[in-house]
Design a protein around this motif. Sequence first.
Motif, PDB file in Angstrom:
ATOM      1  N   HIS A 150     -18.448  79.294  32.556  1.00 13.46           N
ATOM      2  CA  HIS A 150     -18.726  80.676  32.923  1.00 13.46           C
ATOM      3  C   HIS A 150     -18.308  81.676  31.842  1.00 13.46           C
ATOM      4  N   PHE A 151     -18.496  82.946  32.130  1.00 12.02           N
ATOM      5  CA  PHE A 151     -18.196  84.081  31.257  1.00 12.02           C
ATOM      6  C   PHE A 151     -16.787  83.982  30.684  1.00 12.02           C
ATOM      7  N   ARG A 152     -16.694  83.985  29.358  1.00 10.01           N
ATOM      8  CA  ARG A 152     -15.442  83.963  28.605  1.00 10.01           C
ATOM      9  C   ARG A 152     -14.649  82.677  28.773  1.00 10.01           C
ATOM     10  N   GLY A 153     -15.170  81.744  29.563  1.00  5.11           N
ATOM     11  CA  GLY A 153     -14.397  80.558  29.902  1.00  5.11           C
ATOM     12  C   GLY A 153     -14.380  79.505  28.807  1.00  5.11           C
ATOM     13  N   GLY A 154     -13.369  78.648  28.895  1.00  2.00           N
ATOM     14  CA  GLY A 154     -13.261  77.478  28.047  1.00  2.00           C
ATOM     15  C   GLY A 154     -13.072  76.246  28.914  1.00  2.00           C
ATOM     16  N   MET A 155     -12.714  75.151  28.303  1.00  5.68           N
ATOM     17  CA  MET A 155     -12.593  73.887  29.022  1.00  5.68           C
ATOM     18  C   MET A 155     -11.544  73.940  30.127  1.00  5.68           C
ATOM     19  N   ASP A 156     -10.498  74.743  29.934  1.00  3.25           N
ATOM     20  CA  ASP A 156      -9.427  74.806  30.926  1.00  3.25           C
ATOM     21  C   ASP A 156      -9.790  75.646  32.145  1.00  3.25           C
ATOM     22  N   ASN A 157     -10.955  76.288  32.124  1.00  5.07           N
ATOM     23  CA  ASN A 157     -11.362  77.099  33.279  1.00  5.07           C
ATOM     24  C   ASN A 157     -12.009  76.270  34.377  1.00  5.07           C
ATOM     25  N   TRP A 158     -12.238  74.978  34.120  1.00  3.25           N
ATOM     26  CA  TRP A 158     -12.789  74.114  35.166  1.00  3.25           C
ATOM     27  C   TRP A 158     -11.697  73.637  36.112  1.00  3.25           C
ATOM     28  N   ASP A 159     -12.100  73.278  37.314  1.00  2.41           N
ATOM     29  CA  ASP A 159     -11.190  72.790  38.349  1.00  2.41           C
ATOM     30  C   ASP A 159     -11.060  71.275  38.216  1.00  2.41           C
ATOM     31  N   PRO A 160      -9.842  70.744  38.010  1.00  4.26           N
ATOM     32  CA  PRO A 160      -9.684  69.294  37.925  1.00  4.26           C
ATOM     33  C   PRO A 160     -10.199  68.553  39.152  1.00  4.26           C
ATOM     34  N   ALA A 161     -10.161  69.190  40.320  1.00  4.39           N
ATOM     35  CA  ALA A 161     -10.679  68.525  41.524  1.00  4.39           C
ATOM     36  C   ALA A 161     -12.181  68.280  41.396  1.00  4.39           C
ATOM     37  N   VAL A 162     -12.874  69.158  40.669  1.00  4.49           N
ATOM     38  CA  VAL A 162     -14.314  68.995  40.443  1.00  4.49           C
ATOM     39  C   VAL A 162     -14.576  68.025  39.298  1.00  4.49           C
ATOM     40  N   THR A 163     -13.944  68.246  38.157  1.00  2.00           N
ATOM     41  CA  THR A 163     -14.228  67.409  36.984  1.00  2.00           C
ATOM     42  C   THR A 163     -13.764  65.980  37.193  1.00  2.00           C
ATOM     43  N   ASP A 164     -12.549  65.778  37.708  1.00  2.00           N
ATOM     44  CA  ASP A 164     -12.065  64.420  37.953  1.00  2.00           C
ATOM     45  C   ASP A 164     -12.842  63.755  39.078  1.00  2.00           C
ATOM     46  N   GLY A 165     -13.219  64.543  40.083  1.00  2.00           N
ATOM     47  CA  GLY A 165     -14.005  63.984  41.180  1.00  2.00           C
ATOM     48  C   GLY A 165     -15.328  63.437  40.681  1.00  2.00           C
ATOM     49  N   LEU A 166     -16.014  64.200  39.832  1.00  2.00           N
ATOM     50  CA  LEU A 166     -17.296  63.748  39.300  1.00  2.00           C
ATOM     51  C   LEU A 166     -17.107  62.659  38.246  1.00  2.00           C
ATOM     52  N   ALA A 167     -15.964  62.661  37.550  1.00  2.00           N
ATOM     53  CA  ALA A 167     -15.704  61.655  36.522  1.00  2.00           C
ATOM     54  C   ALA A 167     -15.391  60.288  37.108  1.00  2.00           C
ATOM     55  N   ALA A 168     -15.204  60.194  38.414  1.00  2.00           N
ATOM     56  CA  ALA A 168     -14.906  58.902  39.029  1.00  2.00           C
ATOM     57  C   ALA A 168     -16.056  57.918  38.850  1.00  2.00           C
ATOM     58  N   ASN A 169     -17.282  58.434  38.736  1.00  2.00           N
ATOM     59  CA  ASN A 169     -18.452  57.556  38.658  1.00  2.00           C
ATOM     60  C   ASN A 169     -19.353  57.824  37.459  1.00  2.00           C
ATOM     61  N   ARG A 170     -18.879  58.634  36.513  1.00  2.00           N
ATOM     62  CA  ARG A 170     -19.709  58.935  35.347  1.00  2.00           C
ATOM     63  C   ARG A 170     -18.804  59.543  34.263  1.00  2.00           C
ATOM     64  N   GLU A 171     -19.317  59.582  33.049  1.00  2.00           N
ATOM     65  CA  GLU A 171     -18.580  60.258  31.986  1.00  2.00           C
ATOM     66  C   GLU A 171     -18.823  61.755  32.090  1.00  2.00           C
ATOM     67  N   VAL A 172     -17.763  62.523  31.931  1.00  2.00           N
ATOM     68  CA  VAL A 172     -17.818  63.978  31.967  1.00  2.00           C
ATOM     69  C   VAL A 172     -17.504  64.512  30.575  1.00  2.00           C
ATOM     70  N   ILE A 173     -18.272  65.512  30.159  1.00  2.00           N
ATOM     71  CA  ILE A 173     -18.041  66.146  28.860  1.00  2.00           C
ATOM     72  C   ILE A 173     -17.883  67.650  29.055  1.00  2.00           C
ATOM     73  N   LEU A 174     -16.741  68.173  28.639  1.00  2.00           N
ATOM     74  CA  LEU A 174     -16.484  69.610  28.615  1.00  2.00           C
ATOM     75  C   LEU A 174     -16.507  70.053  27.157  1.00  2.00           C
ATOM     76  N   PHE A 175     -16.960  71.283  26.904  1.00  2.00           N
ATOM     77  CA  PHE A 175     -16.942  71.774  25.524  1.00  2.00           C
ATOM     78  C   PHE A 175     -16.841  73.292  25.539  1.00  2.00           C
ATOM     79  N   ASP A 176     -16.451  73.843  24.403  1.00  2.00           N
ATOM     80  CA  ASP A 176     -16.378  75.292  24.224  1.00  2.00           C
ATOM     81  C   ASP A 176     -17.573  75.749  23.393  1.00  2.00           C
ATOM     82  N   TYR A 177     -18.238  76.815  23.861  1.00  2.00           N
ATOM     83  CA  TYR A 177     -19.347  77.387  23.097  1.00  2.00           C
ATOM     84  C   TYR A 177     -18.864  77.853  21.719  1.00  2.00           C
TER      85      TYR A 177
END
Length: 284
Positions: free
Chosen positions: A38-65
């Motif tokens: 989102h606006f002004r956000g970086g990798m740390d602005n994501w919720d671990p409950a969302v990223t780790d939850g989705l990473a349980a069954n797939r690879e997750v990639i976060l990045f900074d614009y």
Amino acid sequence: MSYTHVTAPTQYVEVGGVRHAYRRFGKPGGTPLVFCVHFRGGMDNWDPAVTDGLAANREVILFDYAGVAGSSGEVPETFEGFGDDSAAVIRALGITQADVLGFSIGGYVAQEVALRHPELVRRLVLVGTAPRGGEAEGRDPKALEVAANPVPTMEDFLFLFFEPSEASQQAGKEFWARRHQRTVDVDPLSGPEVTKAQVAAIAAWREQVGERFSELKTIQQPTLVVNGSHDVMVPTINSYILQQHIPGAQLIIYPDSGHGSLFQYPELFVNHVSRFLDSERAFG
């Protein structure tokens, strides 16, 4: 070693002279899921409950614009530029096809990746976002001002992302605590130059170009659209517009929630997105 949102190391990949910060974690193999923030956000602005939850069954990639948080370079001033930059990062990571999840302005970025680089996108998840030239009615006039505060506070996020109800505010406080679980190797804060460039890109995105919403019909990837029932930043009606104009898109609206509905209902969101991404047909 199996990494998580909190422990995944920050790595860097160079694209066109820009050093992009990124993190990879989760279950390898299959189609990776790339997050556009989102606006002004970086990798740390994501919720671990969302990223780790989705990473349980797939690879997750976060990045900074480019130019944001831990990445070098200049911030694009159009979402076409953000889309091209994001596609270049995906390719530089050796990925030939990804699922792309965009939240808020990240949804603008995700749309541009799908429109301008369709071969890279298998499926699309658009959360709390809008089409180009979307509807403004229902947007709180204070929203962008609060979002641009030099150091956004928990109270800012509670106003922008959550409803005034006791349940929604409590969920917001729990999200805020989860978001700050990572204390080592964190992203630097984005400065005023990021705000200025992204505000310019948002202003351009709000302008209608050609026949209204016509470009949405060219998005052929299976698409899931998600929002809260009362989004004060990107009015919820825009999610309906996306669903109506993207061929075959499906829509989920969560109750008593706002812009940050994915953070208010992280387990439900993970379940819905996982089923969408894993379904052979994607619909029905």
